[in-house]
Design a protein around this motif. Structure first.
Motif, PDB file in Angstrom:
ATOM      1  N   LEU A  20       0.866  -1.180   0.000  1.00 11.18           N
ATOM      2  CA  LEU A  20       0.000   0.000   0.000  1.00 11.18           C
ATOM      3  C   LEU A  20       0.907   1.235   0.000  1.00 11.18           C
ATOM      4  O   LEU A  20       0.998   1.947   0.996  1.00 11.18           O
ATOM      5  N   PRO A  21       1.593   1.506  -1.105  1.00  4.88           N
ATOM      6  CA  PRO A  21       2.644   2.534  -1.111  1.00  4.88           C
ATOM      7  C   PRO A  21       2.163   3.967  -0.919  1.00  4.88           C
ATOM      8  O   PRO A  21       2.948   4.818  -0.528  1.00  4.88           O
ATOM      9  N   LYS A  22       0.878   4.261  -1.175  1.00  2.00           N
ATOM     10  CA  LYS A  22       0.383   5.633  -1.040  1.00  2.00           C
ATOM     11  C   LYS A  22      -0.575   5.827   0.121  1.00  2.00           C
ATOM     12  O   LYS A  22      -1.115   6.918   0.302  1.00  2.00           O
ATOM     13  N   LEU A  23      -0.777   4.800   0.929  1.00  2.00           N
ATOM     14  CA  LEU A  23      -1.688   4.908   2.064  1.00  2.00           C
ATOM     15  C   LEU A  23      -1.111   5.895   3.077  1.00  2.00           C
ATOM     16  O   LEU A  23      -0.021   5.690   3.607  1.00  2.00           O
ATOM     17  N   ALA A  80       4.129   5.517   3.237  1.00  2.00           N
ATOM     18  CA  ALA A  80       3.541   6.864   3.230  1.00  2.00           C
ATOM     19  C   ALA A  80       2.605   7.107   4.415  1.00  2.00           C
ATOM     20  O   ALA A  80       2.112   8.216   4.583  1.00  2.00           O
ATOM     21  N   LEU A  81       2.362   6.098   5.248  1.00  2.00           N
ATOM     22  CA  LEU A  81       1.405   6.227   6.343  1.00  2.00           C
ATOM     23  C   LEU A  81       1.867   7.274   7.354  1.00  2.00           C
ATOM     24  O   LEU A  81       2.941   7.165   7.932  1.00  2.00           O
ATOM     25  N   THR A  82       1.043   8.305   7.556  1.00  2.00           N
ATOM     26  CA  THR A  82       1.381   9.368   8.501  1.00  2.00           C
ATOM     27  C   THR A  82       0.489   9.362   9.734  1.00  2.00           C
ATOM     28  O   THR A  82       0.870   9.885  10.771  1.00  2.00           O
ATOM     29  N   LYS A 133       7.062   7.240   8.060  1.00  2.00           N
ATOM     30  CA  LYS A 133       6.509   8.602   8.087  1.00  2.00           C
ATOM     31  C   LYS A 133       5.403   8.781   9.121  1.00  2.00           C
ATOM     32  O   LYS A 133       4.757   9.823   9.156  1.00  2.00           O
ATOM     33  N   LEU A 134       5.187   7.783   9.969  1.00  2.00           N
ATOM     34  CA  LEU A 134       4.110   7.873  10.957  1.00  2.00           C
ATOM     35  C   LEU A 134       4.359   9.047  11.899  1.00  2.00           C
ATOM     36  O   LEU A 134       5.367   9.101  12.588  1.00  2.00           O
ATOM     37  N   LYS A 135       3.421   9.992  11.914  1.00  2.00           N
ATOM     38  CA  LYS A 135       3.552  11.180  12.757  1.00  2.00           C
ATOM     39  C   LYS A 135       2.669  11.104  13.990  1.00  2.00           C
ATOM     40  O   LYS A 135       3.014  11.636  15.033  1.00  2.00           O
ATOM     41  N   SER A 136       1.490  10.466  13.840  1.00  2.00           N
ATOM     42  CA  SER A 136       0.570  10.478  14.970  1.00  2.00           C
ATOM     43  C   SER A 136      -0.290   9.222  15.024  1.00  2.00           C
ATOM     44  O   SER A 136      -0.557   8.588  14.013  1.00  2.00           O
ATOM     45  N   PHE A 138      11.385  -2.585  13.936  1.00  2.00           N
ATOM     46  CA  PHE A 138      10.130  -1.843  14.008  1.00  2.00           C
ATOM     47  C   PHE A 138      10.517  -0.398  13.758  1.00  2.00           C
ATOM     48  O   PHE A 138      11.144   0.242  14.601  1.00  2.00           O
ATOM     49  N   VAL A 139      10.167   0.116  12.581  1.00  2.00           N
ATOM     50  CA  VAL A 139      10.638   1.429  12.150  1.00  2.00           C
ATOM     51  C   VAL A 139       9.493   2.434  12.127  1.00  2.00           C
ATOM     52  O   VAL A 139       8.485   2.225  11.447  1.00  2.00           O
ATOM     53  N   MET A 140       9.663   3.486  12.899  1.00  2.00           N
ATOM     54  CA  MET A 140       8.813   4.668  12.809  1.00  2.00           C
ATOM     55  C   MET A 140       9.686   5.843  13.237  1.00  2.00           C
ATOM     56  O   MET A 140      10.724   5.631  13.869  1.00  2.00           O
TER      57      MET A 140
END
Length: 181
Positions: free
Chosen positions: A50-53, A74-76, A97-100, A119-121
């Protein structure tokens, strides 16, 4: 591959997939999911792309899958939980790219994922969560800006670098650390 699906479906829910031929599912234009991402008992599905989610309006839920990598580049934003349990082949969760994380009681649960070493964020992810790390292969869990309501850790024998996240004010409800043996 479903290249024409830019906004539908509302939910991505895959459970009890019986087709042994389905190993790769790609939704290259999907930007949001109203019910989040839920994969359980997913047959031979090894790749979920899901590259643009960017937004999951619900949880990211994996249970009893054969996924090797969960890559949501791309998940923010997640309005719910990250729940990953009994995924014996999972090696990496990539949420760069998870911000919140938001919702009534967001949590990060990683249980019985012995091969999970990454586990990358982002280090500055803004969230107040309950955190449970049990029986993982993680070597590092360093998220100094993560606010934690409760913490449970058990049988993380490879964990060598853990930066204790911030407690949410003075209201941490519990702290449970155990490594028997």
């Amino acid at each position: 591959e479903f290249p024409a699906l830019a906004s539908p479906p509302r939910n991505l829910y895959m459970s009890n997939i019986l087709s042994p031929q389905l190993e790769i599912l790609r939704l290259p234009l999907q930007k949001s999911l109203k019910g989040g991402v839920q994969v359980s008992n997913s047959g031979n599905l090894k790749v979920l792309d899901l590259p643009k989610l960017t937004t999951a309006y619900g949880q990211v839920y994996l249970q009893n899958s054969k996924l090797v990598n969960l890559n949501l580049p791309a998940l923010t934003s997640i309005q719910g939980n990250i729940y990953i349990r009994n995924n014996l082949k999972l090696e990496k969760v990539n949420l760069p790219k998870l911000k919140s994380m938001s919702g009534s009681n967001p949590s990060i649960t990683l249980q019985n994922v012995k091969k999970l070493t990454e586990f990358v964020m982002p280090k500055n992810t803004d969230a107040t969560v309950s955190l449970s790390l049990q029986n993982t292969g993680l070597k590092h869990f360093v998220y100094p800006k993560l606010n934690v309501r409760s913490l449970s850790m058990n049988q993380n024998y490879d964990l060598i670098d853990f930066v204790l996240p911030k407690w949410q004010g003075n209201s941490a409800s519990s702290l449970y650390l155990q490594n028997p043996g």
